[in-house]
Motif scaffolding. Structure first.
Motif, PDB file in Angstrom:
ATOM      1  N   ALA A 142     -24.839  20.211  29.048  1.00  0.00           N
ATOM      2  CA  ALA A 142     -23.543  20.045  28.361  1.00  0.00           C
ATOM      3  C   ALA A 142     -23.203  21.273  27.512  1.00  0.00           C
ATOM      4  O   ALA A 142     -22.078  21.775  27.564  1.00  0.00           O
ATOM      5  CB  ALA A 142     -23.554  18.786  27.494  1.00  0.00           C
ATOM      6  N   GLY A 149     -10.502  12.199  19.763  1.00  0.00           N
ATOM      7  CA  GLY A 149     -11.173  11.987  21.031  1.00  0.00           C
ATOM      8  C   GLY A 149     -10.253  11.610  22.171  1.00  0.00           C
ATOM      9  O   GLY A 149     -10.711  11.340  23.268  1.00  0.00           O
ATOM     10  N   LEU A 208     -14.791  22.727  33.879  1.00  0.00           N
ATOM     11  CA  LEU A 208     -14.819  21.498  33.075  1.00  0.00           C
ATOM     12  C   LEU A 208     -14.254  20.313  33.840  1.00  0.00           C
ATOM     13  O   LEU A 208     -14.505  19.156  33.485  1.00  0.00           O
ATOM     14  CB  LEU A 208     -13.989  21.673  31.794  1.00  0.00           C
ATOM     15  CG  LEU A 208     -14.373  22.835  30.872  1.00  0.00           C
ATOM     16  CD1 LEU A 208     -13.334  22.979  29.766  1.00  0.00           C
ATOM     17  CD2 LEU A 208     -15.756  22.616  30.279  1.00  0.00           C
ATOM     18  N   ALA A 209     -13.482  20.603  34.893  1.00  0.00           N
ATOM     19  CA  ALA A 209     -12.735  19.539  35.570  1.00  0.00           C
ATOM     20  C   ALA A 209     -13.664  18.492  36.169  1.00  0.00           C
ATOM     21  O   ALA A 209     -13.340  17.309  36.193  1.00  0.00           O
ATOM     22  CB  ALA A 209     -11.825  20.127  36.644  1.00  0.00           C
ATOM     23  N   ASP A 210     -14.819  18.925  36.650  1.00  0.00           N
ATOM     24  CA  ASP A 210     -15.719  17.980  37.314  1.00  0.00           C
ATOM     25  C   ASP A 210     -16.910  17.587  36.438  1.00  0.00           C
ATOM     26  O   ASP A 210     -17.859  16.966  36.914  1.00  0.00           O
ATOM     27  CB  ASP A 210     -16.229  18.598  38.626  1.00  0.00           C
ATOM     28  CG  ASP A 210     -15.081  19.110  39.489  1.00  0.00           C
ATOM     29  OD1 ASP A 210     -14.076  18.386  39.618  1.00  0.00           O
ATOM     30  OD2 ASP A 210     -15.186  20.234  40.013  1.00  0.00           O
ATOM     31  N   ALA A 211     -16.875  17.945  35.148  1.00  0.00           N
ATOM     32  CA  ALA A 211     -18.005  17.666  34.256  1.00  0.00           C
ATOM     33  C   ALA A 211     -18.054  16.195  33.859  1.00  0.00           C
ATOM     34  O   ALA A 211     -17.077  15.465  33.987  1.00  0.00           O
ATOM     35  CB  ALA A 211     -17.907  18.539  33.012  1.00  0.00           C
ATOM     36  N   ASP A 212     -19.226  15.759  33.395  1.00  0.00           N
ATOM     37  CA  ASP A 212     -19.382  14.408  32.848  1.00  0.00           C
ATOM     38  C   ASP A 212     -18.565  14.253  31.574  1.00  0.00           C
ATOM     39  O   ASP A 212     -18.456  15.182  30.788  1.00  0.00           O
ATOM     40  CB  ASP A 212     -20.849  14.167  32.416  1.00  0.00           C
ATOM     41  CG  ASP A 212     -21.790  14.175  33.585  1.00  0.00           C
ATOM     42  OD1 ASP A 212     -21.313  14.033  34.719  1.00  0.00           O
ATOM     43  OD2 ASP A 212     -23.009  14.326  33.349  1.00  0.00           O
ATOM     44  N   ASP A 213     -18.088  13.028  31.342  1.00  0.00           N
ATOM     45  CA  ASP A 213     -17.421  12.740  30.078  1.00  0.00           C
ATOM     46  C   ASP A 213     -18.340  13.042  28.896  1.00  0.00           C
ATOM     47  O   ASP A 213     -17.918  13.566  27.876  1.00  0.00           O
ATOM     48  CB  ASP A 213     -17.017  11.262  30.006  1.00  0.00           C
ATOM     49  CG  ASP A 213     -15.775  10.980  30.836  1.00  0.00           C
ATOM     50  OD1 ASP A 213     -15.020  11.929  31.104  1.00  0.00           O
ATOM     51  OD2 ASP A 213     -15.577   9.807  31.200  1.00  0.00           O
ATOM     52  N   GLY A 214     -19.624  12.688  29.070  1.00  0.00           N
ATOM     53  CA  GLY A 214     -20.593  12.893  27.986  1.00  0.00           C
ATOM     54  C   GLY A 214     -20.680  14.355  27.584  1.00  0.00           C
ATOM     55  O   GLY A 214     -20.696  14.692  26.400  1.00  0.00           O
ATOM     56  N   ALA A 215     -20.728  15.223  28.588  1.00  0.00           N
ATOM     57  CA  ALA A 215     -20.824  16.659  28.312  1.00  0.00           C
ATOM     58  C   ALA A 215     -19.609  17.128  27.522  1.00  0.00           C
ATOM     59  O   ALA A 215     -19.724  17.913  26.581  1.00  0.00           O
ATOM     60  CB  ALA A 215     -20.941  17.439  29.619  1.00  0.00           C
ATOM     61  N   LEU A 216     -18.447  16.624  27.892  1.00  0.00           N
ATOM     62  CA  LEU A 216     -17.222  17.097  27.254  1.00  0.00           C
ATOM     63  C   LEU A 216     -17.112  16.651  25.800  1.00  0.00           C
ATOM     64  O   LEU A 216     -16.356  17.239  25.024  1.00  0.00           O
ATOM     65  CB  LEU A 216     -16.006  16.633  28.061  1.00  0.00           C
ATOM     66  CG  LEU A 216     -15.917  17.273  29.452  1.00  0.00           C
ATOM     67  CD1 LEU A 216     -14.729  16.717  30.219  1.00  0.00           C
ATOM     68  CD2 LEU A 216     -15.805  18.792  29.346  1.00  0.00           C
ATOM     69  N   ARG A 217     -17.881  15.615  25.422  1.00  0.00           N
ATOM     70  CA  ARG A 217     -17.848  15.182  24.019  1.00  0.00           C
ATOM     71  C   ARG A 217     -18.413  16.256  23.096  1.00  0.00           C
ATOM     72  O   ARG A 217     -18.165  16.234  21.896  1.00  0.00           O
ATOM     73  CB  ARG A 217     -18.641  13.888  23.833  1.00  0.00           C
ATOM     74  CG  ARG A 217     -17.968  12.707  24.544  1.00  0.00           C
ATOM     75  CD  ARG A 217     -18.713  11.419  24.290  1.00  0.00           C
ATOM     76  NE  ARG A 217     -18.566  10.983  22.903  1.00  0.00           N
ATOM     77  CZ  ARG A 217     -19.132   9.892  22.411  1.00  0.00           C
ATOM     78  NH1 ARG A 217     -19.878   9.131  23.191  1.00  0.00           N
ATOM     79  NH2 ARG A 217     -18.966   9.551  21.152  1.00  0.00           N
ATOM     80  N   LEU A 218     -19.211  17.176  23.649  1.00  0.00           N
ATOM     81  CA  LEU A 218     -19.773  18.240  22.810  1.00  0.00           C
ATOM     82  C   LEU A 218     -18.824  19.439  22.674  1.00  0.00           C
ATOM     83  O   LEU A 218     -19.126  20.403  21.982  1.00  0.00           O
ATOM     84  CB  LEU A 218     -21.120  18.704  23.368  1.00  0.00           C
ATOM     85  CG  LEU A 218     -22.199  17.627  23.532  1.00  0.00           C
ATOM     86  CD1 LEU A 218     -23.555  18.275  23.759  1.00  0.00           C
ATOM     87  CD2 LEU A 218     -22.262  16.710  22.316  1.00  0.00           C
ATOM     88  N   ALA A 219     -17.677  19.366  23.355  1.00  0.00           N
ATOM     89  CA  ALA A 219     -16.736  20.487  23.307  1.00  0.00           C
ATOM     90  C   ALA A 219     -16.198  20.667  21.893  1.00  0.00           C
ATOM     91  O   ALA A 219     -15.804  19.705  21.247  1.00  0.00           O
ATOM     92  CB  ALA A 219     -15.585  20.239  24.277  1.00  0.00           C
ATOM     93  N   GLY A 220     -16.184  21.886  21.426  1.00  0.00           N
ATOM     94  CA  GLY A 220     -15.666  22.197  20.097  1.00  0.00           C
ATOM     95  C   GLY A 220     -14.500  23.161  20.189  1.00  0.00           C
ATOM     96  O   GLY A 220     -13.924  23.368  21.261  1.00  0.00           O
ATOM     97  N   PRO A 239     -13.330  14.815  16.788  1.00  0.00           N
ATOM     98  CA  PRO A 239     -13.190  13.664  17.679  1.00  0.00           C
ATOM     99  C   PRO A 239     -13.640  12.409  16.952  1.00  0.00           C
ATOM    100  O   PRO A 239     -14.717  12.365  16.384  1.00  0.00           O
ATOM    101  CB  PRO A 239     -14.103  13.997  18.858  1.00  0.00           C
ATOM    102  CG  PRO A 239     -14.954  15.128  18.413  1.00  0.00           C
ATOM    103  CD  PRO A 239     -14.251  15.825  17.303  1.00  0.00           C
TER     104      PRO A 239
END
Lengths: 367, 367
Positions: A181, A289, B200-212, B331
């Motif tokens: 991630a 979010g 990012l388009a095909d990434a897991d939702d979980g991974a994207l939660r770490l986006a800053g 978020p």
């Protein structure tokens, strides 16, 4: 869970490493009345952290309930191992920005990891060191916690309560999930921004005069410190390489299309690259979010103190909540452009209300 | 030069292409009392632009002093050629975002280019069309003007005066210089942002939660429209490919270093990439065209209308001029973080003054 917190964190928390993250955690816990014992291999850094109020000097007879290892990635495993041995009653966590490498190193050494729970607060500052530490850097940020099958629920609760006490949001992930991630959302964007900015380093001054907000945004994080990033990238090399290789393949495909833009299919390659990017950027979590979409408008603001105050005061009077804001300065001009995002329902009222009060509304620029 | 302007622009300005740029120029000139004659191959688009006040319908007996061709890049040369023939007294300019391809096409056809001066206002909006047009989009922006050896000074003055009338800053460049500059500062950043966002388009939702904020900034312009960018990239393919190839080589070098991060020299490759990026980002023009450095701090702002107004009002009372500002939303949290840049001399006063007034000051976050 909060009750557990209050009980457990009433004991001593030992923090090893009094740099930015360690000292910031120390400040936040000290402010909540927790006994914080600080240790650092650098006596100067340690003294500074204590002087600034991040905690007291650690003592040989400390019996911490929790040890927080806040040292650089390349020594994290060693320090975690030493702390597990030194404090056989304590839960030990670390806050390194990579999670698999320290975990794997410890496991390969046969260390009993029952009491170890890796974690990573997604917080930081552009400057490091105890002197830059602040208690508030964790507020509202995710704090990844890596449990495994051996982890005891009470120990997990203790580490999560640390995150909650500091205002962060605990997120459970495996070390692999975490590292993939951050490779995608942090490490690769850093590499890309740095390489793109590197292309600007040797450009003509004339060319750079055409730079607008687009390239400024795209390269902002390229201002980051090399020393830190060499460690982070080196410790998360495999997941970063995986994303970089995929990106290199995408880049080669677009470059090939542009080598002969009139050949069959070339325009489609370009269009798909941009469209796929549209999809990706829409998936980034926005405010609260969610992926709410806002409307933008631009207000011209004189370059004098108080102008923004008047602007936002009047937006408040109009009942308009500013969802996002970006200030742009025109090269050579004595005013700024404030790009304001609002909920679509309040757009018209905001623009009409501001225009009625004499503000000049420009439009959203996009270069 | 302003006197020349007043004389020449008092005649008719003909605008061919009533889309975003054409209609915006029409609005701005109409507001200054200039007679604007609009033409467009789309009767609906033309009608809309006239209805919105961008000018009047062009007539067969118009005798414009200046023709502004504001059509897509791939038809710019054809329309410029037709306008030069149709209005033998007029100076003809275009506002396409690539400058060499139309110029070369016209030259190769043997068209007399004495009265043609290509130009490019670095202005735009995220949405196109006459309905999105605004008179103010040119204010404070560069407007590149491409003269050549044949260009008459009075004709050059006319085109530059158009830019000045609209609040833009004329910059003289050759078509080659312009196209290389925008490849570097606009077209390649667009490709890079789109490809990164595509990952990012095909990434897991979980991974994207770490986006800053870092990845959000790096990918912001990836929200741009595919149709427009296929044309721009196709028309400026060679300079874009040149930068993309250099970038791909840089990327391969970093990826190779990361494939074996412990080999001799690998860490140096990474460090140099980040350091070179530091240099590039420092060269981008900042406020008033200078590279002034500001200090940042972060204020926690409740998510209610009027809070920003109070904040900026109080900063104004403290005599602090806000040099830059960025709003970050956490978020899941019901507040925002306002990152404020101020001159170093006013930093301490700003922070102490705000804290005395009850604001919570956090610190600059950097993920």
């Amino acid at each position: 869970m909060n009750e557990t917190v209050a009980v457990r964190l009433s004991g001593t928390v030992r923090i090893v490493g009094a740099g930015l993250l360690g000292a910031s955690i120390g400040h936040a816990l000290t402010a909540k009345g927790v006994d914080v014992a600080l240790a650092d291999t650098s006596p100067a850094q340690l003294r500074l952290a204590v002087d600034y109020g991040a905690g007291r000097l650690a003592a040989d007879d400390d019996r911490p309930v929790l040890v927080v290892v806040a040292v650089p990635p390349d020594v994290t495993a060693d320090v975690v191992q030493a702390e597990l041995a030194r404090h056989p009653e304590a839960v030990v966590t670390d806050v390194a920005s990579v999670k698999l490498e320290p975990y794997r190193t410890l496991r390969d050494r046969g260390v009993d990891l029952t009491r170890y729970i890796g974690s990573h607060p997604l917080a930081g500052r552009e400057r490091g060191g105890a002197i830059s530490a602040r208690a508030d850097i964790f507020i509202g940020r995710p704090w990844v916690v890596c449990r495994d099958a051996e982890t005891r629920p009470a120990d997990l609760a203790l580490v999560e309560s640390l995150a909650l006490e500091l205002g962060a949001m605990p997120l459970e992930m495996t070390p692999e999930e975490h590292d993939r991630a951050v490779a995608l959302t942090s490490h690769v964007p850093q590499v890309v921004a740095s390489l793109l900015a590197g292309r600007l380093a040797d450009a003509d001054d004339g060319a750079l005069r055409l730079a607008g907000q687009g390239v400024r945004d795209t390269t902002r994080i390229a201002a980051s410190a090399p020393e830190l990033w060499v460690q982070i990238l080196g410790a998360n090399a495999a997941p970063v390489v995986e994303v970089l290789d995929a990106l290199a393949a995408d880049l080669a495909q677009v470059a090939d299309a542009l080598r002969d833009p009139d050949r069959m299919g070339a325009r489609r390659v370009m269009a798909e690259a941009i469209r796929h990017g549209n999809e990706g950027v829409e998936r980034l979590p926005g405010k609260h979010g969610q992926n709410r979409r806002f409307e933008q408008f631009v207000v011209m603001v004189d370059d004098t103190a108080g102008q923004l105050g008047r602007l936002f005061g009047e937006l408040g009077e109009l009942g308009v909540n500013v969802e996002d804001l970006r200030l742009e300065h025109s090269p050579g001009a004595q005013f700024g452009l404030a790009e304001i995002s609002v909920a679509p329902a309040t757009l018209r009222g905001a623009i009409e209300g501001l225009e009625a009060r004499g503000w000049r509304i420009a439009s959203t620029t996009n270069d």
